[in-house]
Design an enzyme around this catalytic site. Sequence first.
Site, short mmCIF file in Angstrom:
data_model
loop_
_atom_site.label_atom_id
_atom_site.label_comp_id
_atom_site.label_asym_id
_atom_site.label_seq_id
_atom_site.Cartn_x
_atom_site.Cartn_y
_atom_site.Cartn_z
N HIS A 289 -0.77 0.57 0.29
CA HIS A 289 -1.48 1.69 -0.32
C HIS A 289 -2.08 1.33 -1.68
O HIS A 289 -3.10 1.88 -2.07
CB HIS A 289 -0.53 2.88 -0.47
CG HIS A 289 -1.22 4.14 -0.88
ND1 HIS A 289 -2.35 4.62 -0.25
CD2 HIS A 289 -0.94 5.03 -1.87
CE1 HIS A 289 -2.74 5.75 -0.83
NE2 HIS A 289 -1.91 6.01 -1.81
N SER B 26 -5.90 7.42 -3.81
CA SER B 26 -4.92 8.22 -3.08
C SER B 26 -5.36 9.68 -3.10
O SER B 26 -6.43 10.00 -2.60
CB SER B 26 -3.52 8.01 -3.67
OG SER B 26 -2.53 8.55 -2.82
N ASP C 126 -2.05 -0.15 4.79
CA ASP C 126 -1.64 1.10 4.13
C ASP C 126 -0.74 1.91 5.07
O ASP C 126 -1.18 2.39 6.11
CB ASP C 126 -2.87 1.92 3.75
CG ASP C 126 -2.55 3.00 2.72
OD1 ASP C 126 -1.40 3.49 2.72
OD2 ASP C 126 -3.44 3.37 1.94
#
Length: 724
Positions: free
Chosen positions: A700, A593, A668
């Site tokens: 994600h 991330s 995602d």
Amino acid sequence: MRKLLWLFLLTGAAATAQKNFTIQEATYGQYQNYAVKSLVAQQWRPDTHTVTYIDATYENLVARNEEGKWAESTLLSKADLVSALKSKLPNETFSFRTFPMGYSWSDINTLQFEAAGTNNTYIVLLNVTDKTVKSAVAIGADAANQVLSSNGTSAAWLKENNIVITKNGKDIAVTNDSDKGIVNGSDYTHRQEFGIDKGMWWSPNSDKLLYYRKDETMVADFPLVQWSERIAAAKDIKYPMAGMKSEEVTLVIYDVANNKKVILKTDGPKEQFLTCVTWSPDGKQIYVGVLNREQNHLKLNKYDAATGNFIKTLFEEKAATYVEPLHILTFVPGNNNQFLYRTEKNGYEQLYLYNTDGKELKKLGYKDVVVTELLGFDTGAKNVFYIGAVNNGLDRQLYKTDLKSGKTVQVTTASGTHSAIVSTDGSLVLDSFSNTTTPNDVSIVNTKTNKATTLFKAENPYTNKTILPKMELVTVTSADGKTPLNGRLIYPANFDAAKKYPVMVYVYGGPHAQLVTNKWLGGAGLFDYYMAQQGYVVFTIDNRGSDARGRDFEHVVHRNLGVNEMADQMQGVAFLKGKSFVDASKIGVYGWSFGGFMTTSLMLDQADTFKVGVAGGPVCDWKYYEVMYGERYMDTPQENPEGYESTSVIKKAPKLKGRLLVIHGAQDNVVVQQNSMEFINACIANGKQVDYFLYPTHEHNVRGKDRVHLNQKIADYFDTYLKK
């Protein structure tokens, strides 16, 4: 006889021989066979000195109390629940795998929990004294975001994008929007930024329901390709990218008795954010934090709950960077005219006492302690209790503050991480404590005498099972030469100071995250220790921009995400290079991330330092990220073109030298796949080889059994390209 005894000792030793983690254990072992003993779902029973929690079998609700000298006894079993429910609802069949983990206490004798029957799901209130069900409100099997009214007779829940209230066995359709772009009552409003975790709020006397109405019909659609169908199809989601059209949100009050609605008159631009939503204790007013889209000007407003009319602005907050409201107001028990507000306006997130006219009555902050959790009050609301970050963010301690004088007392003292819950009267605290040498000490602390009664001290779950590599917390000075940064160094297993080892730097580096803390394992996951067992030095540093160090520490990222963060990470690399056992030619980096963005950035901007990188779910250009988070830190692309240009890893693709693996979830909906695809395309255009792996069904994060596959892939990549 001696021969047999010797043989027994040999086989016994073999049975308990230490071994390295398997990749499965490295992924989930902390929660399974290497779990530290702790209490599960612990709570104080209201108005008592009794702690309740779920026992080791997960089938019984047990209790410890002062009268019984804190000995454990069974309060309620899973079988008791089934029996009580069957008596109340004879036509339903109930089965529980465990005692309901999400139970809560409504009052001294009443438990609230959810129960799934063959026909419906129920929100249940159960009397623990006579073991009878007081009420069981049925909701649809497909219900979401269900909220029980204060009096326990009604439940509001979501059926897709509409709100339903179940009362007296009947369903009331509160909204009937056929357009899926109109979303009612969802906690996924403003993409759950600003501390938003609810989309519906019952009034204190249960006669009205306040809810978000989100209009995102004007927000651009983003396609997520569904690969499981015969011909792949696109599932469109609404994704407001930075600088583009965002959602328009209003707050609506629904009167249950007369079936009428009132819209709060939150005047202003349609794309502002509505936060800190709080009913007054008497149900006559509603308080809302109105934040502009630029996120640098907050107004805390009061509205009339009967008419929706604006009453007044209590106070305002402005900042040159951003204002970030994250918490609802907390009214002082027994006082409808005073509340606590949390803000970092003076440098650290702390508590302030206000009255409902907007006057600040008392600053309740203590030194540079950052409030991380508000726990509650004592009898008469003389004192408030909270957990605060201290020791440069490494520790969590319990504090007690007198509301009248503002005097603060630190209740816990041992350096480390204290997780606490406070009894209703504030006289007792259940404290769970750990640090780098203490797995978990659980005790009851008397807040007046500070005398502690130990319930148990957890054993080290790794003893005689595995070689847990040595870990130490270290300090590195930030790139500006002013600020101590917290680092964690895990040494390779069977460490030999005369050898040189490859390094895996594990990074996140973004706001609202902290990887290094003074608690068991130093805050690391077992995958870090697994990599150390494979012969790596594993290093992590919390750069400026990360959590629990105050406003200025975090806000240094504004308009230039990644720049100061990378500078601090390079200070960590300099620290590593000063170690004789570090092979400076074999340094790799891994993150997910924001950590994926940091990993890619470091591989490009510091291409001569990092030989290998694994970037998961990376933001590659902040213009592809969403409005609420992205614009807070970067402003819009129109306002900050230089910042967007200089931080885009897509633009930097020509710099790539080392081996880089980019991993993304095809579904995602947080960091959309367009980020990594654009980066891959730039690498192709510039003749740069890059590895890419897609998890077709994951969003994600890669969860479940596939997480094992992910960790194996990461480990294999480092072994292949960094270790050799």
